[in-house]
Design a protein around this motif. Structure first.
Motif, short mmCIF file in Angstrom:
data_model
loop_
_atom_site.label_atom_id
_atom_site.label_comp_id
_atom_site.label_asym_id
_atom_site.label_seq_id
_atom_site.Cartn_x
_atom_site.Cartn_y
_atom_site.Cartn_z
N SER A 17 4.83 4.49 2.57
CA SER A 17 5.62 3.61 1.71
C SER A 17 4.71 2.77 0.81
O SER A 17 3.51 2.70 1.02
CB SER A 17 6.52 2.70 2.55
OG SER A 17 5.75 1.83 3.33
N TYR A 18 5.35 2.16 -0.18
CA TYR A 18 4.65 1.33 -1.14
C TYR A 18 5.53 0.15 -1.48
O TYR A 18 6.69 0.32 -1.87
CB TYR A 18 4.35 2.13 -2.42
CG TYR A 18 3.58 1.36 -3.45
CD1 TYR A 18 2.20 1.22 -3.37
CD2 TYR A 18 4.25 0.75 -4.51
CE1 TYR A 18 1.50 0.49 -4.32
CE2 TYR A 18 3.55 0.03 -5.47
CZ TYR A 18 2.18 -0.10 -5.36
OH TYR A 18 1.50 -0.82 -6.30
N VAL A 19 5.00 -1.07 -1.33
CA VAL A 19 5.73 -2.28 -1.68
C VAL A 19 5.46 -2.60 -3.15
O VAL A 19 4.30 -2.66 -3.57
CB VAL A 19 5.32 -3.47 -0.77
CG1 VAL A 19 6.04 -4.74 -1.20
CG2 VAL A 19 5.64 -3.14 0.69
N VAL A 20 6.51 -2.80 -3.91
CA VAL A 20 6.42 -2.98 -5.36
C VAL A 20 6.28 -4.46 -5.70
O VAL A 20 7.24 -5.23 -5.55
CB VAL A 20 7.66 -2.39 -6.06
CG1 VAL A 20 7.47 -2.42 -7.57
CG2 VAL A 20 7.95 -0.98 -5.58
N PRO A 21 5.10 -4.90 -6.18
CA PRO A 21 4.91 -6.31 -6.52
C PRO A 21 5.56 -6.69 -7.86
O PRO A 21 5.58 -5.90 -8.80
CB PRO A 21 3.38 -6.46 -6.65
CG PRO A 21 2.79 -5.18 -6.17
CD PRO A 21 3.86 -4.14 -6.25
N ARG A 22 6.10 -7.89 -7.92
CA ARG A 22 6.72 -8.41 -9.15
C ARG A 22 5.76 -8.29 -10.34
O ARG A 22 6.15 -7.87 -11.43
CB ARG A 22 7.12 -9.87 -8.94
CG ARG A 22 7.64 -10.56 -10.21
CD ARG A 22 8.01 -12.02 -9.98
NE ARG A 22 9.02 -12.15 -8.95
CZ ARG A 22 10.34 -11.99 -9.13
NH1 ARG A 22 10.78 -11.69 -10.33
NH2 ARG A 22 11.17 -12.12 -8.14
N GLU A 23 4.51 -8.69 -10.14
CA GLU A 23 3.54 -8.67 -11.24
C GLU A 23 3.34 -7.26 -11.78
O GLU A 23 3.16 -7.06 -12.98
CB GLU A 23 2.19 -9.24 -10.78
CG GLU A 23 2.23 -10.65 -10.24
CD GLU A 23 2.81 -10.74 -8.81
OE1 GLU A 23 2.67 -9.77 -8.02
OE2 GLU A 23 3.42 -11.78 -8.51
#
Length: 150
Positions: A17-23
């Motif tokens: 999985s990959y967590v999508v950062p706001r930046e």
């Protein structure tokens, strides 16, 4: 190393999985898809999405990265002639953890190039809640372990 012969219709491959950062959402959109609901917090709040969301192209890029890391990197991949279908079903929001479920739909040896074959995949991109946010049907070309006899 996975070769063409190692794929079977119905086989399922799950990726990490990959967590999508706001930046990252905002930076990607500024460069490639600068629509207000991707780059401007206030405009995004006023939009039908109620906040910043990732570009669909960003979601597709993340899913491809997961596909490469989960399968292609350790295969005899020879690229792709394209995809048949791409659907964005739900918005991807900052902090979402995306993963990919890949199902092998078909395997077809090349008639003109005996050193390879085509594998058709259906990919489902899911968030941390298990919701499908994107689907894709695409074909990959893979080298054969030993070319078929002509």
């Amino acid at each position: 190393m996975r070769y063409f012969e190692d794929f079977q219709p119905g086989e399922v491959i799950e990726t990490g999985s990959y967590v999508v950062p706001r930046e990252e959402i905002i930076a990607f959109a500024h460069q490639f898809d600068p629509q207000p609901f991707h780059v401007d917090e206030e405009a995004a709040r006023r939009s039908m999405f109620g906040g910043i969301i990732a570009s669909g192209w960003h979601t597709a890029s993340i899913s491809h990265r997961l596909f490469v890391e989960g399968l292609l990197r350790t295969s005899s991949s020879m690229g792709s002639p394209g995809l048949d279908e791409l659907r964005w079903l739900l918005p991807v929001r900052p902090g979402d953890a995306l993963s990919v479920r890949v199902e092998v739909l078909s395997v077809t040896p090349s008639r003109s190039k005996p050193d390879r074959g085509a594998v058709k995949f259906r990919m489902e991109v899911r968030n941390q809640k298990g919701e499908v946010v994107m689907t894709e049907v695409a074909t990959g070309l893979f080298a054969r372990r030993q070319p078929a006899a002509s």
